[in-house]
Design a protein around this motif. Structure first.
Motif, PDB file in Angstrom:
ATOM      1  N   MET A  61       0.844  -1.088  -0.132  1.00 16.87           N
ATOM      2  CA  MET A  61       0.081   0.076  -0.133  1.00 16.87           C
ATOM      3  C   MET A  61       0.771   1.326   0.112  1.00 16.87           C
ATOM      4  SD  MET A  61      -3.125   0.953   2.577  1.00 16.87           S
ATOM      5  CE  MET A  61      -2.002   1.374   4.022  1.00 16.87           C
ATOM      6  N   LEU A  62       0.597   2.139  -0.930  1.00 22.81           N
ATOM      7  CA  LEU A  62       1.409   3.216  -1.073  1.00 22.81           C
ATOM      8  C   LEU A  62       0.609   4.671  -0.987  1.00 22.81           C
ATOM      9  CD1 LEU A  62       3.789   2.508  -4.187  1.00 22.81           C
ATOM     10  CD2 LEU A  62       4.439   2.386  -1.866  1.00 22.81           C
ATOM     11  N   GLU A  63       0.960   5.539  -0.031  1.00 29.62           N
ATOM     12  CA  GLU A  63       0.276   6.853  -0.018  1.00 29.62           C
ATOM     13  C   GLU A  63       1.045   7.712  -1.110  1.00 29.62           C
ATOM     14  OE1 GLU A  63       1.024   8.013   4.172  1.00 29.62           O
ATOM     15  OE2 GLU A  63      -0.186   6.197   4.860  1.00 29.62           O
ATOM     16  N   PRO A  64       0.463   8.973  -1.260  1.00 28.77           N
ATOM     17  CA  PRO A  64       1.013  10.071  -2.224  1.00 28.77           C
ATOM     18  C   PRO A  64       2.371  10.243  -1.702  1.00 28.77           C
ATOM     19  CG  PRO A  64      -1.452  10.514  -1.770  1.00 28.77           C
ATOM     20  CD  PRO A  64      -1.075   9.211  -0.828  1.00 28.77           C
ATOM     21  N   ASN A  65       3.162  10.510  -2.700  1.00 21.04           N
ATOM     22  CA  ASN A  65       4.586  10.851  -2.508  1.00 21.04           C
ATOM     23  C   ASN A  65       5.410   9.725  -1.780  1.00 21.04           C
ATOM     24  OD1 ASN A  65       4.595  13.429  -3.830  1.00 21.04           O
ATOM     25  ND2 ASN A  65       3.822  14.167  -1.949  1.00 21.04           N
ATOM     26  N   GLN A  66       5.012   8.467  -1.887  1.00 24.00           N
ATOM     27  CA  GLN A  66       5.725   7.316  -1.514  1.00 24.00           C
ATOM     28  C   GLN A  66       6.184   6.534  -2.660  1.00 24.00           C
ATOM     29  OE1 GLN A  66       3.354   5.342   1.653  1.00 24.00           O
ATOM     30  NE2 GLN A  66       4.637   6.025   3.289  1.00 24.00           N
ATOM     31  N   ALA A  67       7.322   5.801  -2.443  1.00 27.75           N
ATOM     32  CA  ALA A  67       7.567   4.923  -3.665  1.00 27.75           C
ATOM     33  C   ALA A  67       8.141   3.636  -3.019  1.00 27.75           C
ATOM     34  CB  ALA A  67       8.808   5.791  -4.376  1.00 27.75           C
ATOM     35  N   CYS A  68       7.992   2.729  -3.793  1.00 21.95           N
ATOM     36  CA  CYS A  68       8.270   1.184  -3.531  1.00 21.95           C
ATOM     37  C   CYS A  68       9.423   0.665  -4.655  1.00 21.95           C
ATOM     38  CB  CYS A  68       7.079   0.270  -3.570  1.00 21.95           C
ATOM     39  SG  CYS A  68       7.658  -1.335  -3.067  1.00 21.95           S
ATOM     40  N   VAL A  69      10.557   0.518  -3.984  1.00 26.16           N
ATOM     41  CA  VAL A  69      11.748  -0.156  -5.064  1.00 26.16           C
ATOM     42  C   VAL A  69      11.559  -1.635  -4.775  1.00 26.16           C
ATOM     43  CG1 VAL A  69      14.170  -0.516  -5.218  1.00 26.16           C
ATOM     44  CG2 VAL A  69      13.217   1.759  -4.448  1.00 26.16           C
ATOM     45  N   LEU A  70      11.464  -2.218  -5.905  1.00 27.15           N
ATOM     46  CA  LEU A  70      11.105  -3.887  -6.070  1.00 27.15           C
ATOM     47  C   LEU A  70      12.299  -4.419  -6.715  1.00 27.15           C
ATOM     48  CD1 LEU A  70       7.722  -3.434  -7.925  1.00 27.15           C
ATOM     49  CD2 LEU A  70       8.196  -4.073  -5.346  1.00 27.15           C
ATOM     50  N   ILE A  71      12.884  -5.618  -5.778  1.00 26.73           N
ATOM     51  CA  ILE A  71      13.962  -6.331  -6.101  1.00 26.73           C
ATOM     52  C   ILE A  71      13.572  -7.964  -6.152  1.00 26.73           C
ATOM     53  CG2 ILE A  71      16.246  -6.583  -5.194  1.00 26.73           C
ATOM     54  CD1 ILE A  71      16.202  -4.133  -3.475  1.00 26.73           C
ATOM     55  N   PHE A  72      14.020  -8.446  -7.284  1.00 25.52           N
ATOM     56  CA  PHE A  72      13.667  -9.845  -7.360  1.00 25.52           C
ATOM     57  C   PHE A  72      14.992 -10.693  -7.296  1.00 25.52           C
ATOM     58  CE2 PHE A  72      12.934 -13.541  -9.911  1.00 25.52           C
ATOM     59  CZ  PHE A  72      11.786 -14.147  -9.298  1.00 25.52           C
ATOM     60  N   PHE A  73      15.133 -10.999  -6.134  1.00 25.00           N
ATOM     61  CA  PHE A  73      16.543 -11.963  -5.681  1.00 25.00           C
ATOM     62  C   PHE A  73      17.841 -11.253  -6.114  1.00 25.00           C
ATOM     63  CE2 PHE A  73      13.390 -15.155  -6.250  1.00 25.00           C
ATOM     64  CZ  PHE A  73      13.434 -15.957  -5.421  1.00 25.00           C
ATOM     65  N   GLY A  74      17.823  -9.972  -5.632  1.00 29.14           N
ATOM     66  CA  GLY A  74      19.012  -9.340  -5.708  1.00 29.14           C
ATOM     67  C   GLY A  74      19.156  -8.409  -6.963  1.00 29.14           C
ATOM     68  N   LYS A  75      18.069  -8.369  -7.837  1.00 27.47           N
ATOM     69  CA  LYS A  75      18.176  -7.614  -8.898  1.00 27.47           C
ATOM     70  C   LYS A  75      17.121  -6.478  -9.043  1.00 27.47           C
ATOM     71  CE  LYS A  75      18.013  -8.087 -14.203  1.00 27.47           C
ATOM     72  NZ  LYS A  75      17.842  -9.061 -15.271  1.00 27.47           N
ATOM     73  N   TYR A  76      17.342  -5.376  -9.350  1.00 29.90           N
ATOM     74  CA  TYR A  76      16.535  -4.298  -9.274  1.00 29.90           C
ATOM     75  C   TYR A  76      15.501  -4.406 -10.326  1.00 29.90           C
ATOM     76  CZ  TYR A  76      14.999   0.790  -9.863  1.00 29.90           C
ATOM     77  OH  TYR A  76      13.974   1.757  -9.997  1.00 29.90           O
ATOM     78  N   LYS A  77      14.427  -4.286 -10.313  1.00 32.83           N
ATOM     79  CA  LYS A  77      13.265  -4.248 -11.164  1.00 32.83           C
ATOM     80  C   LYS A  77      12.690  -3.265 -11.619  1.00 32.83           C
ATOM     81  CE  LYS A  77      12.798  -7.811 -13.028  1.00 32.83           C
ATOM     82  NZ  LYS A  77      13.745  -8.541 -14.052  1.00 32.83           N
ATOM     83  N   GLY A  78      12.894  -2.159 -10.749  1.00 37.00           N
ATOM     84  CA  GLY A  78      12.120  -0.955 -10.946  1.00 37.00           C
ATOM     85  C   GLY A  78      11.549  -0.457  -9.940  1.00 37.00           C
ATOM     86  N   THR A  79      10.870   0.974  -9.824  1.00 36.05           N
ATOM     87  CA  THR A  79      10.283   1.684  -8.976  1.00 36.05           C
ATOM     88  C   THR A  79       8.916   1.870  -9.287  1.00 36.05           C
ATOM     89  OG1 THR A  79      12.327   2.578  -8.280  1.00 36.05           O
ATOM     90  CG2 THR A  79      10.327   3.656  -7.424  1.00 36.05           C
ATOM     91  N   PHE A  80       7.738   1.640  -8.334  1.00 39.64           N
ATOM     92  CA  PHE A  80       6.622   1.851  -8.466  1.00 39.64           C
ATOM     93  C   PHE A  80       6.152   2.942  -7.432  1.00 39.64           C
ATOM     94  CE2 PHE A  80       1.971   0.481  -7.147  1.00 39.64           C
ATOM     95  CZ  PHE A  80       1.588   0.522  -8.373  1.00 39.64           C
ATOM     96  N   GLU A  81       5.489   4.077  -8.141  1.00 34.14           N
ATOM     97  CA  GLU A  81       5.082   5.071  -7.159  1.00 34.14           C
ATOM     98  C   GLU A  81       3.680   5.302  -7.220  1.00 34.14           C
ATOM     99  OE1 GLU A  81       7.322   8.430  -8.534  1.00 34.14           O
ATOM    100  OE2 GLU A  81       9.184   7.495  -8.318  1.00 34.14           O
TER     101      GLU A  81
END
Length: 294
Positions: A61-81
């Motif tokens: 769950m993300l609030e306004p002006n928050q971001a979630c960095v997603l990592i798949f087994f050590g590999k950066y997959k992107g940022t969800f905002e």
């Protein structure tokens, strides 16, 4: 796409409320199948219950002006905002970051100005995270994304930049009114300070939107001496104005006396009147002038 900088997550994202309904369905269905007491239904029900245990890990769950960095087994997959309630791959590691503005009041530190005088100088900063990739992977946070980690980094780098800028300017001008100083620099000093801090913070994906000096004073060991110096300079400046005004007043008085033919004065009488008027106009205390009658 630059893999060493932030980019948007392109993977599967499902509405969190929809997956919540699926989660409840799997719990009910799994319990129902296990209750049938057949081998096939028991295995299928067990798998559904196992999936029901894993699925909740994917909720975010993300609030306004928050971001979630997603990592798949050590590999950066992107940022969800995108703000809201969502479900992503439960095997993703999720690091939530705040993109909101924060302020930091840096306590006064002792630095040497351009002239070598020790001064106390402090500042206030307004900053925020700008690049989530650098904030998570380029800055050693020891696995923590707590705001205190980033505040500490901003404070240390801010102090270093403040020392650098303060060392380039004198506290106050010394007979050179055109010289830019820490006291008179105002917006120019603040803009330079902001630029120097951003140069240091760019490696961590942090941006300062405002930097402003909010405290400036001589260090205690020289404050008394410098205060006397400032008082002496103020007294000299005031005396210059007083003398300039007194001379103008005396000149006008003599011109009126002679121009209106009030009295005819000789050189000695003019000198005496000038002396008395200057004493009256320039003295700090009440003076008793002596006016010659002849």
């Amino acid at each position: 796409m630059n893999k060493n900088s932030e980019y948007n997550y392109k993977g599967m994202i499902i509405n969190g409320f929809l997956m919540l309904v699926v989660e409840i369905g799997m719990l009910v269905g799994g319990g129902f199948l296990i209750a049938n007491e057949t081998v096939a239904s028991f295995i299928l029900g067990g798998l559904m219950l196992l999936a029901a245990i894993i699925v909740p890990i994917g909720f975010v769950m993300l609030e306004p002006n928050q971001a979630c960095v997603l990592i798949f087994f050590g590999k950066y997959k992107g940022t969800f905002e995108k703000a809201g309630y969502y479900w992503v791959n439960p095997f993703m590691t999720k690091k939530k970051l705040s993109l909101r503005f924060d302020n930091l009041d840096i306590q006064p530190i002792k630095v040497n100005d351009k002239a070598g005088n020790p001064v106390m100088i402090g500042m206030v900063l307004v900053w925020r995270l700008q690049d989530t990739y650098k904030a998570v992977f380029d800055l050693d946070t020891q696995g923590s994304t707590s705001i205190h980690v980033y505040r500490s980094f901003v404070e240390i780098q801010g102090n270093a930049a403040l020392r650098e800028v303060a060392g380039q300017y004198a506290y106050d001008n010394d007979g050179n009114p055109d010289e830019l100083t820490l006291r008179s620099g105002g917006s120019e000093i603040n803009e330079l300070l902001e630029r120097k801090i951003n140069e240091r913070l760019a490696i961590a994906g942090i941006k300062v939107v405002e930097a402003r000096i909010n405290y400036l004073a001589y260090a205690p060991e020289i404050a008394a001496v410098m205060l006397k110096r400032q008082q002496a300079a103020a007294i000299i400046s005031a005396r210059e104005k007083i003398v300039e005004g007194a001379v103008t007043t005396v000149k006008m008085a003599l011109e009126h006396l002679e121009g209106d033919k009030v009295v005819k004065l000789g050189d000695d009488q003019k000198a005496s009147i000038v002396g008395n008027l200057l004493v009256v106009l320039c003295s700090d205390e009440a003076a008793q002038p002596v006016i010659p009658t002849r």
